[in-house]
Design a protein around this motif. Structure first.
Motif, PDB file in Angstrom:
ATOM      1  N   UNK A 142       0.847  -1.196   0.000  1.00  0.00           N
ATOM      2  CA  UNK A 142       0.000   0.000   0.000  1.00  0.00           C
ATOM      3  C   UNK A 142       0.874   1.233   0.000  1.00  0.00           C
ATOM      4  N   UNK A 143       0.393   2.293   0.609  1.00  0.00           N
ATOM      5  CA  UNK A 143       1.163   3.510   0.762  1.00  0.00           C
ATOM      6  C   UNK A 143       0.891   4.093   2.134  1.00  0.00           C
ATOM      7  N   UNK A 144       1.680   5.103   2.516  1.00  0.00           N
ATOM      8  CA  UNK A 144       1.417   5.694   3.816  1.00  0.00           C
ATOM      9  C   UNK A 144       0.626   6.982   3.646  1.00  0.00           C
ATOM     10  N   UNK A 145       0.055   7.434   4.746  1.00  0.00           N
ATOM     11  CA  UNK A 145      -0.989   8.448   4.685  1.00  0.00           C
ATOM     12  C   UNK A 145      -0.442   9.869   4.785  1.00  0.00           C
ATOM     13  N   UNK A 146      -1.089  10.763   4.069  1.00  0.00           N
ATOM     14  CA  UNK A 146      -0.832  12.184   4.214  1.00  0.00           C
ATOM     15  C   UNK A 146      -1.527  12.702   5.475  1.00  0.00           C
ATOM     16  N   UNK A 147      -1.154  13.898   5.947  1.00  0.00           N
ATOM     17  CA  UNK A 147      -1.827  14.444   7.143  1.00  0.00           C
ATOM     18  C   UNK A 147      -3.327  14.582   6.933  1.00  0.00           C
ATOM     19  N   UNK A 148      -4.070  14.438   8.026  1.00  0.00           N
ATOM     20  CA  UNK A 148      -5.530  14.538   7.985  1.00  0.00           C
ATOM     21  C   UNK A 148      -5.977  15.969   8.237  1.00  0.00           C
ATOM     22  N   UNK A 149      -6.970  16.413   7.469  1.00  0.00           N
ATOM     23  CA  UNK A 149      -7.621  17.705   7.675  1.00  0.00           C
ATOM     24  C   UNK A 149      -9.109  17.461   7.861  1.00  0.00           C
ATOM     25  N   UNK A 150      -9.750  18.333   8.643  1.00  0.00           N
ATOM     26  CA  UNK A 150     -11.168  18.143   8.955  1.00  0.00           C
ATOM     27  C   UNK A 150     -12.031  18.432   7.731  1.00  0.00           C
ATOM     28  N   UNK A 151     -13.031  17.601   7.517  1.00  0.00           N
ATOM     29  CA  UNK A 151     -14.026  17.794   6.463  1.00  0.00           C
ATOM     30  C   UNK A 151     -15.353  18.153   7.131  1.00  0.00           C
ATOM     31  N   UNK A 152     -15.937  19.252   6.743  1.00  0.00           N
ATOM     32  CA  UNK A 152     -17.180  19.711   7.371  1.00  0.00           C
ATOM     33  C   UNK A 152     -18.317  18.749   7.091  1.00  0.00           C
ATOM     34  N   UNK A 153     -19.100  18.493   8.144  1.00  0.00           N
ATOM     35  CA  UNK A 153     -20.319  17.686   8.029  1.00  0.00           C
ATOM     36  C   UNK A 153     -21.500  18.615   8.262  1.00  0.00           C
ATOM     37  N   UNK A 154     -22.389  18.701   7.297  1.00  0.00           N
ATOM     38  CA  UNK A 154     -23.585  19.530   7.455  1.00  0.00           C
ATOM     39  C   UNK A 154     -24.778  18.641   7.757  1.00  0.00           C
ATOM     40  N   UNK A 155     -25.712  19.217   8.499  1.00  0.00           N
ATOM     41  CA  UNK A 155     -26.955  18.532   8.872  1.00  0.00           C
ATOM     42  C   UNK A 155     -26.718  17.169   9.492  1.00  0.00           C
ATOM     43  N   UNK A 156     -25.826  17.086  10.518  1.00  0.00           N
ATOM     44  CA  UNK A 156     -25.684  15.783  11.199  1.00  0.00           C
ATOM     45  C   UNK A 156     -26.970  15.444  11.929  1.00  0.00           C
ATOM     46  N   UNK A 157     -27.529  14.282  11.647  1.00  0.00           N
ATOM     47  CA  UNK A 157     -28.858  13.943  12.153  1.00  0.00           C
ATOM     48  C   UNK A 157     -28.844  12.572  12.808  1.00  0.00           C
ATOM     49  N   UNK A 158     -28.877  12.519  14.153  1.00  0.00           N
ATOM     50  CA  UNK A 158     -29.051  11.218  14.807  1.00  0.00           C
ATOM     51  C   UNK A 158     -30.503  10.778  14.712  1.00  0.00           C
ATOM     52  N   UNK A 159     -30.715   9.514  14.417  1.00  0.00           N
ATOM     53  CA  UNK A 159     -32.071   8.986  14.337  1.00  0.00           C
ATOM     54  C   UNK A 159     -32.625   8.760  15.742  1.00  0.00           C
ATOM     55  N   UNK A 160     -33.963   8.797  15.851  1.00  0.00           N
ATOM     56  CA  UNK A 160     -34.622   8.588  17.140  1.00  0.00           C
ATOM     57  C   UNK A 160     -34.751   7.099  17.416  1.00  0.00           C
ATOM     58  N   UNK A 161     -34.468   6.702  18.673  1.00  0.00           N
ATOM     59  CA  UNK A 161     -34.600   5.309  19.081  1.00  0.00           C
ATOM     60  C   UNK A 161     -35.966   5.033  19.663  1.00  0.00           C
ATOM     61  N   UNK A 162     -36.173   3.889  20.280  1.00  0.00           N
ATOM     62  CA  UNK A 162     -35.200   2.786  20.378  1.00  0.00           C
ATOM     63  C   UNK A 162     -35.002   2.056  19.053  1.00  0.00           C
ATOM     64  N   UNK A 163     -33.873   1.321  18.970  1.00  0.00           N
ATOM     65  CA  UNK A 163     -33.511   0.616  17.748  1.00  0.00           C
ATOM     66  C   UNK A 163     -33.544  -0.886  17.997  1.00  0.00           C
ATOM     67  N   UNK A 164     -33.859  -1.605  16.947  1.00  0.00           N
ATOM     68  CA  UNK A 164     -33.876  -3.066  17.013  1.00  0.00           C
ATOM     69  C   UNK A 164     -33.434  -3.606  15.667  1.00  0.00           C
ATOM     70  N   UNK A 165     -32.727  -4.736  15.664  1.00  0.00           N
ATOM     71  CA  UNK A 165     -32.233  -5.282  14.418  1.00  0.00           C
ATOM     72  C   UNK A 165     -31.175  -4.384  13.815  1.00  0.00           C
ATOM     73  N   UNK A 166     -31.204  -4.222  12.477  1.00  0.00           N
ATOM     74  CA  UNK A 166     -30.225  -3.391  11.774  1.00  0.00           C
ATOM     75  C   UNK A 166     -30.909  -2.123  11.284  1.00  0.00           C
TER      76      UNK A 166
END
Length: 826
Positions: free
Chosen positions: A58-82
């Motif tokens: 493989x190859x080795x990694x370049x430095x990491x920079x932050x990528x903006x995430x817009x509209x992060x949305x956690x789903x409402x629980x409870x959860x079951x299965x997948x």
């Protein structure tokens, strides 16, 4: 046929000599050495052979920079299965996604992180395990250099029972900038998995021989720290050490799941304390002595011992005359206490800080004396005993009621720094390169690697030891061999203590006045320890690399145990220079010797073959094809050498492989037209291919493709650099051992080759020419078989002073020369 005498060269075990040794026929290894051992290595039995190639992982990694995430949305629980438990939108390339603080309130779950790439949900990483009540932080990452342009991210989870999710925070990153040289650490798990970890700024990437398997986030590891990182690996744990880094621990969270890595802090419990020159709070050490007697006429002559020093027996008196304890008044006891105090203050190691006071107690025929170690004596613990010396009818019973101590600084802390190196010694984890006390070594409690409480009193307790040195030294390496060896930046010490115990002082015996290069771990070959000498300008110039290799040998002239550090690389001083990394490799076959691999600041890689009982110490150089620069090396748990190489502005991670001669090689399947596509090489790269046993090339890469010109079932494609062996100059030596320097020539060269299908020979400064190995009996519809036979090349042209012979190749092929003989006219 006329017989032609020739001078045989059977052994090449002295390896490559420095050019300054030209014509030095008085050196005993002269005729076993050469001016060039480039991509050829000595064979211990006789001769030399081509060195191995390498396979691209493989190859080795370049430095990491932050990528903006817009509209992060956690789903409402409870959860079951997948179900999908989180979604977010991104715009641009994504290399890695960090899911932090994920917790569930029931059962267990696994989660995976996906990116929407080209209209398809693509797995970035997972599944990662999470249990009830345990917040989980995991990094999902594409392989280094394989970031993808995505529009959305999501996290999918499979639950064992219905559960709610809380605490989840998601961050995304992309690769940008210049790839800094990585650092290598290997880990062999309890299940036998040999993992190779390449650490870049902010991230650790894990590989096996099959390729990339996973990553872990290292937010506190910066690019400036990389050259000076130290490591400890065992079982499923990797510790990452640096003087300015609160020690990080990487832990394989789930056995057998090589992508599921947890990152936390090294669990010191507790850290050692030491006097770092501050003004510290102190506690007095206090003892109480209960005096009891039985008879009305019993007198008391009390003797007190403190830290092995004993006072005279002092009687309780009235008007200067000893009296019975029963008849004494409180004033008599106070005077007795004053006499005992004066006697204690007269002891050699005490003084005015110790006081003695009388204290009455309830009960018949008993009194108490209170001894306090205060003032200048405060802050230490003292051993005290007392006895009534004149009679058995009275007794003195001491009790330790308050232990004297000083609240020293923590040796490991954010303010004082953290250890930079560690090594396991007699089941104690030993820490060195400590910024707060550079010449100190902290050793953990036996079998408790994180317990560094040096206040314990048992032999198994932790300890903090400092070199007995009049100069400031920094311990840079600790190595356990026959004895414990401690390497500082100024000296080498060995510790003759066979067993390290808390209550037995460590005896640091100097064994050499040359310090060790940091980040070049000492290694053991054939039962002897080798290390790279530090840059002679000192620790602050260590980035320029060490200048030679030293061997630690036991002295055979002394009646007591002693060691010396002797240089082993002076005849190859042009190679053993500017060394910044070392690794050792065990023999793989009967044609191998133990190898010490040495990496230089200029990207060159040196191998030294070592066999002690045959006095073999041959240096050679592995030249990376296409002008490649080696930036990191390491040997994994399966004795394989890993390389991080920089070529033409691109990077690659490769495994050294003695079974092939191509470098940066990949397996490929040509199409029916013989075209191989999707190759991981830059346009314009020169490649060779070994297809169905035939060597084809060279080819030039265009658009990641080459055309072999015909259909083949399989092919190995890679770069190649010609090996080169050059003899030492041939000079005329008279029977009187006089050396006559005049133009001469090598007219004939005989070489016994073995398992070879390509060789070129030259001499006298002329260009080497291919030797035809084909025979009339060779098959016409298959690759030429490997040849084992004597070849001779005669009539070679040219004449020069100090003439040499050269063996090389014109195209990739197998090469092994068992011995050489040269016919000369000098």
């Amino acid at each position: 046929m006329v017989a032609r005498p020739s001078a045989p060269t059977r052994s090449c075990n002295a390896g490559e000599f420095t050019p300054e040794a030209k014509g030095r026929v008085d050196i005993k290894q002269y005729y076993s050495a050469g001016l060039a051992f480039k991509n050829v290595e000595p064979v211990p039995q006789s001769g030399f052979r081509r060195m191995g190639g390498s396979r691209r992982i493989g190859e080795w990694r370049k430095p990491l920079s932050a990528r903006a995430i817009t509209a992060p949305t956690p789903a409402a629980g409870p959860f079951d299965g997948t179900q999908t438990i989180w979604t977010g939108t991104v715009a641009g390339t994504v290399a890695a996604v960090l899911a932090a603080g994920l917790a569930i309130d029931a059962g267990s779950a696994t989660f995976s992180i996906e990116a929407f790439v080209g209209g398809v949900w693509t797995l970035i990483g997972g599944p990662f395990a999470v249990a009830t009540g345990t917040p989980v932080t995991r990094l999902a990452a594409f392989a280094p250099g394989q970031q993808q342009a995505a529009t959305s991210l999501r996290i999918r989870a499979t639950f064992s029972v219905s559960a709610n999710v809380s605490g989840l925070a998601v961050s995304a990153f992309f690769e940008s900038g210049t790839a800094l040289p990585p650092r290598y650490v290997e880990l062999t798990t309890d299940e036998g998995d040999a993992l190779s970890c390449f650490i870049s700024a902010g991230i650790a990437d894990f590989f096996t021989e099959t390729g990339f398997v996973g990553s872990a986030r290292l937010a506190t590891v910066t690019g400036d720290m990389l050259p000076d990182l130290g490591f400890y690996s065992e079982g499923d744990t990797i510790g990452i050490f640096h003087g300015q880094l609160e020690t990080v621990r990487l832990l394989l969270a789930t056995d057998g799941q090589l992508h599921d890595w947890r990152q936390d802090l090294w669990p010191y419990d507790p850290v050692p304390n030491a006097d770092l020159g501050g003004d510290y709070p102190k506690t007095d050490d206090i003892w109480e002595i209960f005096i009891r007697w039985t008879g009305d006429t019993t007198q008391g002559f009390l003797s007190v011992t403190v830290n092995g020093e004993t006072t005279p027996a002092i009687a309780i008196k009235n008007a200067g005359v000893p009296i019975a304890l029963q008849a004494a008044t409180p004033g008599d006891f106070a005077a007795w206490a004053a006499d005992i105090e004066a006697a204690l203050q007269d002891l050699p190691t005490l003084g005015s800080g110790v006081t003695v006071a009388h204290q009455s107690v309830s009960g018949n025929r008993s009194e108490m004396l209170v001894i306090t170690f205060g003032g200048d004596l405060s802050g230490e613990e003292y051993e005290l005993s007392a006895t009534i010396a004149n009679t058995a009818d009275a007794s003195a019973l001491p009790f330790h009621t308050q232990i004297g101590e000083t609240e020293f600084d923590a040796v490991f802390s954010t303010e004082n720094g953290w250890p930079g190196t560690t090594e396991l010694v007699q089941d104690r984890l030993s820490y060195g390169r400590i910024p707060a006390v550079t010449g100190a070594m902290a050793m953990s409690r036996v079998a408790e690697y994180f317990d560094l409480n040096a206040d314990g009193k048992t032999d198994e307790a932790a300890r903090l030891d400092r070199l007995r040195s009049k100069t400031s030294e920094t311990i840079v390496h600790i190595k356990e061999s026959t004895y414990l060896f401690v390497f500082s930046d100024k000296k080498l010490y060995f510790v003759p203590n066979r067993t390290i115990e808390r209550n037995t002082p460590m005896n640091f015996v100097p064994a050499g006045n040359v310090g060790a290069q940091p980040n070049c771990r000492p290694f053991e070959l054939e039962g002897e320890v080798y290390y790279v000498a530090i840059n002679p300008e000192g620790l602050s110039f260590a980035a320029q690399g060490g200048k030679q290799v030293l061997r630690v040998t036991e002295s055979v002239t002394s009646s007591t145990t002693n060691y010396n550090a002797d240089p082993v690389s002076l005849l190859a001083s042009h190679l053993a220079d500017n060394l910044i990394r070392s690794a050792s490799q065990k023999p793989a076959t009967d044609l191998d010797a133990s190898k010490g691999w040495l990496m230089r600041t200029d990207g060159r890689l040196i191998a030294c073959q070592m066999i002690r009982n045959q006095d073999i110490n041959g240096y050679c150089e592995w030249v990376a094809a296409a002008g490649g620069l080696v930036r990191e090396i390491g040997v994994d748990g399966k004795n394989r050498l890993w390389l991080a190489i920089e070529r033409a502005g691109r990077t690659s991670i490769e495994i050294y492989d003695t079974t092939i001669y191509l470098q940066d090689a990949v397996d490929a399947v040509p199409n029916l037209a013989g075209v191989i596509s999707g190759l991981p090489y830059e346009d314009g790269a020169e490649l060779w291919a070994k297809a169905d046993g035939y060597v084809l090339g060279p080819f030039t890469v265009a658009g990641g493709s080459i055309a072999l010109g015909d259909a083949y079932a399989t092919a190995l494609v890679g770069r190649w650099v010609a090996p080169r062996w050059e003899s030492m100059p041939q000079v005329l030596v008279t029977p009187n051992d006089e050396v006559i320097l005049r133009p001469g020539r090598i007219h004939t060269l005989y070489a016994n080759i073995a398992d070879t299908d390509g060789i070129a020979v030259g001499a006298n400064g002329e260009e080497p020419e291919d030797v035809i190995l084909h025979e009339a009996t060779d098959p016409v519809d298959a690759p030429m078989p490997l040849k084992t036979k004597l070849i001779s090349v005669s009539g070679m042209l040219g004449m020069m002073e100090g003439t040499t012979a050269v063996i090389t190749q014109k195209r990739p092929a197998e090469l092994r020369v068992r011995d050489i003989a040269m016919g000369t006219k000098l």
